[in-house]
Motif scaffolding. Structure first.
Motif, PDB file in Angstrom:
ATOM      1  N   ASP A 130       0.851  -1.186   0.000  1.00  0.00           N
ATOM      2  CA  ASP A 130       0.000   0.000   0.000  1.00  0.00           C
ATOM      3  C   ASP A 130       0.888   1.238   0.000  1.00  0.00           C
ATOM      4  O   ASP A 130       1.966   1.235   0.607  1.00  0.00           O
ATOM      5  N   TRP A 161      -3.638   2.711  -3.359  1.00  0.00           N
ATOM      6  CA  TRP A 161      -4.518   2.809  -2.178  1.00  0.00           C
ATOM      7  C   TRP A 161      -4.739   1.429  -1.562  1.00  0.00           C
ATOM      8  O   TRP A 161      -4.860   0.439  -2.292  1.00  0.00           O
ATOM      9  N   PRO A 162      -4.866   1.383  -0.248  1.00  0.00           N
ATOM     10  CA  PRO A 162      -5.284   0.127   0.393  1.00  0.00           C
ATOM     11  C   PRO A 162      -6.643  -0.295  -0.190  1.00  0.00           C
ATOM     12  O   PRO A 162      -7.524   0.552  -0.357  1.00  0.00           O
ATOM     13  N   GLN A 163      -6.788  -1.577  -0.508  1.00  0.00           N
ATOM     14  CA  GLN A 163      -8.022  -2.023  -1.171  1.00  0.00           C
ATOM     15  C   GLN A 163      -9.251  -1.766  -0.293  1.00  0.00           C
ATOM     16  O   GLN A 163     -10.338  -1.529  -0.811  1.00  0.00           O
ATOM     17  N   GLU A 164      -9.061  -1.779   1.038  1.00  0.00           N
ATOM     18  CA  GLU A 164     -10.241  -1.555   1.905  1.00  0.00           C
ATOM     19  C   GLU A 164     -10.756  -0.115   1.832  1.00  0.00           C
ATOM     20  O   GLU A 164     -11.862   0.173   2.262  1.00  0.00           O
ATOM     21  N   GLN A 165      -9.949   0.791   1.246  1.00  0.00           N
ATOM     22  CA  GLN A 165     -10.441   2.165   1.046  1.00  0.00           C
ATOM     23  C   GLN A 165     -10.917   2.404  -0.384  1.00  0.00           C
ATOM     24  O   GLN A 165     -11.348   3.501  -0.727  1.00  0.00           O
ATOM     25  N   CYS A 166     -10.792   1.374  -1.208  1.00  0.00           N
ATOM     26  CA  CYS A 166     -11.210   1.457  -2.618  1.00  0.00           C
ATOM     27  C   CYS A 166     -12.650   0.954  -2.679  1.00  0.00           C
ATOM     28  O   CYS A 166     -12.905  -0.208  -3.014  1.00  0.00           O
ATOM     29  N   VAL A 167     -13.570   1.815  -2.292  1.00  0.00           N
ATOM     30  CA  VAL A 167     -14.963   1.408  -2.040  1.00  0.00           C
ATOM     31  C   VAL A 167     -15.939   2.417  -2.660  1.00  0.00           C
ATOM     32  O   VAL A 167     -15.569   3.569  -2.926  1.00  0.00           O
ATOM     33  N   GLU A 169     -18.186   4.223  -1.474  1.00  0.00           N
ATOM     34  CA  GLU A 169     -18.341   5.461  -0.695  1.00  0.00           C
ATOM     35  C   GLU A 169     -17.388   6.558  -1.158  1.00  0.00           C
ATOM     36  O   GLU A 169     -17.682   7.744  -1.027  1.00  0.00           O
ATOM     37  N   LYS A 170     -16.222   6.165  -1.708  1.00  0.00           N
ATOM     38  CA  LYS A 170     -15.239   7.153  -2.171  1.00  0.00           C
ATOM     39  C   LYS A 170     -15.418   7.477  -3.648  1.00  0.00           C
ATOM     40  O   LYS A 170     -14.687   8.296  -4.206  1.00  0.00           O
ATOM     41  N   PRO A 178     -12.952  -6.678  -7.285  1.00  0.00           N
ATOM     42  CA  PRO A 178     -11.557  -7.079  -7.041  1.00  0.00           C
ATOM     43  C   PRO A 178     -10.680  -6.976  -8.288  1.00  0.00           C
ATOM     44  O   PRO A 178      -9.464  -7.127  -8.183  1.00  0.00           O
ATOM     45  N   CYS A 182      -7.283   1.046  -6.835  1.00  0.00           N
ATOM     46  CA  CYS A 182      -7.365   2.492  -6.698  1.00  0.00           C
ATOM     47  C   CYS A 182      -5.969   3.070  -6.494  1.00  0.00           C
ATOM     48  O   CYS A 182      -5.119   2.452  -5.845  1.00  0.00           O
TER      49      CYS A 182
END
Ligand code: 4AZ
Length: 247
Positions: A130, A161-167, A169-170, A178, A182
């Motif tokens: 990341d 970007w960390p995948q958990e922030q590639c959502v 909501e952003k 998958p 990002c």
């Protein structure tokens, strides 16, 4: 590219421009970015083919620093055939990848030079940390609402970007899969923009720039806390290899 800096094609010798012949204009028109991965092979985004153009209307331009200016270093190649990913989803842009084979009589298409050189592909299992610093490039727009593409190739710096922030909501609540990754920049808000699609996201790996992403989509260009979304190239190495082997 929004933000970033003007560049020289020798800094991104794998950068390609895909153009399409428009009979009404009697000329070729810039369509998308693309990436040279082998002498006769190009990757781009599937969503560039909103229309299923006949391959003989497409041309790939390599070796140009200025998008519309002929150059002694340029190589212009015809396209023999192209493959859009079988699972490409036109609504979500999942599997946003297409492979093009260039035409040649000799088996050599693009010739290596300081301005034209294929990029390295990653191993299918390569995962970079990341926040790895990577680079994007293209001839696309410099701001979201600009009327024009850039006259000159640009490069931008973005971090994975960390995948958990590639959502969603952003990303204006759009679907993220998958097969997407990002990347973005918090300092200067460097980002890909319209017209850059299909072009490269490259990251250093063992001292070589390696193709980790294809510019795919986003919510505008260079918005704060909003990443650009890229096709995750590691998920397609087997798809790419099998098409190249069979053709
Ligand atoms: C586009 O429209 C596009 N900021 C590509 C990339 C991004 C936004 C839009 C990423 O082709």
């Amino acid at each position: 590219i929004r933000g970033g800096q003007v560049s020289d094609i020798r800094e991104q010798p794998w950068q390609a421009a895909m153009t399409v012949y428009l009979p009404r204009k009697r000329s070729y028109s810039f369509l998308c970015g693309a990436v040279l991965i082998d002498s006769c092979w190009i990757l781009t985004a599937a969503h560039c083919f909103q229309e299923r153009f006949d391959a003989n209307r497409l041309q790939i331009v390599l070796g140009r620093t200025f998008r519309l200016q002929n150059s002694s270093s340029e190589q212009i190649l015809d396209v023999e055939k192209y493959w859009i990913h079988e699972q490409y989803n036109d609504d979500t842009f999942d599997n946003d990848i297409a492979l093009l084979k260039l035409k040649s009589e000799s088996g050599i298409c693009a010739v290596n030079s300081p301005e034209v050189l294929p990029v390295c592909l990653p191993e299918p299992n390569l995962v970079l940390p990341d926040l790895t610093e990577c680079e994007i490039s293209g001839y696309g727009k410099e701001t979201e609402f600009s009327a024009f593409n850039s006259d000159r190739i640009k490069r931008g710096r973005v971090r994975l970007w960390p995948q958990e922030q590639c959502v969603p909501e952003k990303l204006a609540d759009r679907v993220v899969t998958p097969n997407m990754l990002c990347a973005g920049d918090t300092r200067n808000l460097d980002d890909a923009c319209k017209g850059d699609s299909g072009g490269p996201l490259v990251c250093p790996k063992n001292g070589r720039m390696t193709l980790m992403g294809l510019i795919s989509w986003g919510d505008g260009c260079g918005k704060k806390d909003t990443p650009g979304v890229y096709t995750r190239v590691t998920n397609y190495i087997n798809w790419i290899s099998s098409k190249m082997r069979a053709n």
